[in-house]
Design an enzyme around this catalytic site. Structure first.
Site: not given
Ligand code: NAD
Length: 297
Positions: A94, A169, A244
């Site tokens: 997102t 979204k 966010k």
């Molecule tokens: P998270 O922080 O758990 O996961 C993100 C991952 O990306 C981490 O494991 C981190 O180590 C990795 N990362 C960061 N930079 C990197 C790089 N350069 N190379 C490789 N890996 C890298 O976050 P999440 O909860 O999984 O959310 C991810 C996305 O999904 C976000 O944009 C969030 O807004 C969206 N989202 C989350 C939810 C939710 O309920 N958690 C729901 C809908 C959408």
């Protein structure tokens, strides 16, 4: 066999990558966090040590990263120089609409196909393979994108051209944030009026204030289906995540001249709740704040 590079194996990406592996796709998985890589391996993915290694033989690249700057950096510095010509690149993070459009143009200029495909549904839906995807892409690429997302999806809808998925979204989540606050306020007032919460739930869920926040994600513990409110607001859609998305909506509104006073109010309330130390709690936990019962959290 289709080879998928999966970058970003966090709370969401971990389950999503596992579902791709379960669907008999070869998943080359990369994350900066060793624990996430280990979990991916346990779930049938092939862990690798860099984005370059993950994408070099991939037909499809899927990213699930925290925010816009991560997406720009990973695509421009690591995916584009190393991916196969013509590979299909799908960003499910997102992020802001501007970044999604910019990255789409940059990748297309380098000969790749691109889609912004953010999701609705939290970690439970990511694990179960029942996410809803909203997609911004070329119409001609949509059938292939739909097929690529199938192991992770309940439904995939094309919203329009590049950036349209992100636009859908943030508009959806702005409305969700507002509806949740409205639902919490109504329960708080009902309590002050001596109205039984279950009785109010039964009536409102069949009346004109019916909405997803009430009937599917009820913030009042014990009313409606089992939700985060029945787990003391743990492990759902975190307040910090909602904040966010509300910030993204307000930035977009300011840049595009949209009037969103309720969205602004929702952002202010969630920002305050976050600063009070409840960023990790489910976004429906504002219920306890609005009824003056923060000690319950
Ligand atoms: P998270 O922080 O758990 O996961 C993100 C991952 O990306 C981490 O494991 C981190 O180590 C990795 N990362 C960061 N930079 C990197 C790089 N350069 N190379 C490789 N890996 C890298 O976050 P999440 O909860 O999984 O959310 C991810 C996305 O999904 C976000 O944009 C969030 O807004 C969206 N989202 C989350 C939810 C939710 O309920 N958690 C729901 C809908 C959408």
């Amino acid at each position: 066999m289709t080879t998928i590079a999966f970058i970003g194996l966090g709370n969401m990406g971990g389950g999503m990558a596992a579902n791709q592996a379960k669907a008999q796709r070869r998943v080359m998985a990369f994350d900066l966090a060793p624990a996430a890589l280990k979990r991916a391996e346990e779930n049938g993915c092939h862990p690798v040590t860099s984005v370059a290694e993950a994408v070099k033989d991939a037909d499809i690249v899927i990213t699930m990263l925290p925010a816009g700057p991560h997406v720009r950096q990973v695509y421009n510095d690591e995916v584009a120089p190393n991916a196969k010509p013509g590979a299909l690149l799908i960003d499910c993070s997102t992020i802001d609409v501007e970044t999604a459009r910019a990255v789409a143009e940059q990748m297309r200029a380098k000969g790749f196909r691109f889609a912004d495909a953010p999701v609705s549904g939290g970690t439970a839906a990511a694990d179960a393979g029942t996410l809803a995807f909203m997609v911004g892409c070329e119409e001609a690429d949509f059938a292939e994108i739909d097929e690529a997302l199938k192991p992770m999806s309940r439904i995939t809808i094309r919203a329009g051209k590049f950036g349209a998925g992100q636009a859908a979204k943030i508009c959806n989540n702005m409305a969700l944030g507002i509806q949740m606050l409205a639902t919490c306020e109504a329960f708080a007032l009902a309590e002050k009026l001596g109205l039984d919460a279950q009785a109010f739930f039964e009536i409102a869920s069949k009346s004109s204030s019916q909405c997803w926040s009430l009937t599917a994600y009820c913030p009042w513990p014990g009313a409606g289906p089992q939700t985060a409110s029945d787990r003391n607001y743990e492990s759902g859609f975190a307040t910090a995540m909602m904040l966010k998305d509300l910030k993204l909506a307000q930035d977009a509104a300011a840049k595009n001249g949209a009037s969103t006073p309720m969205g602004a109010q929702a952002e202010a309330l969630y920002a305050l709740f976050d600063r009070m130390g409840f960023g990790h709690k489910d976004f429906s936990a504002v219920q306890q704040w609005l009824r003056g019962n923060l000690s319950a959290l």
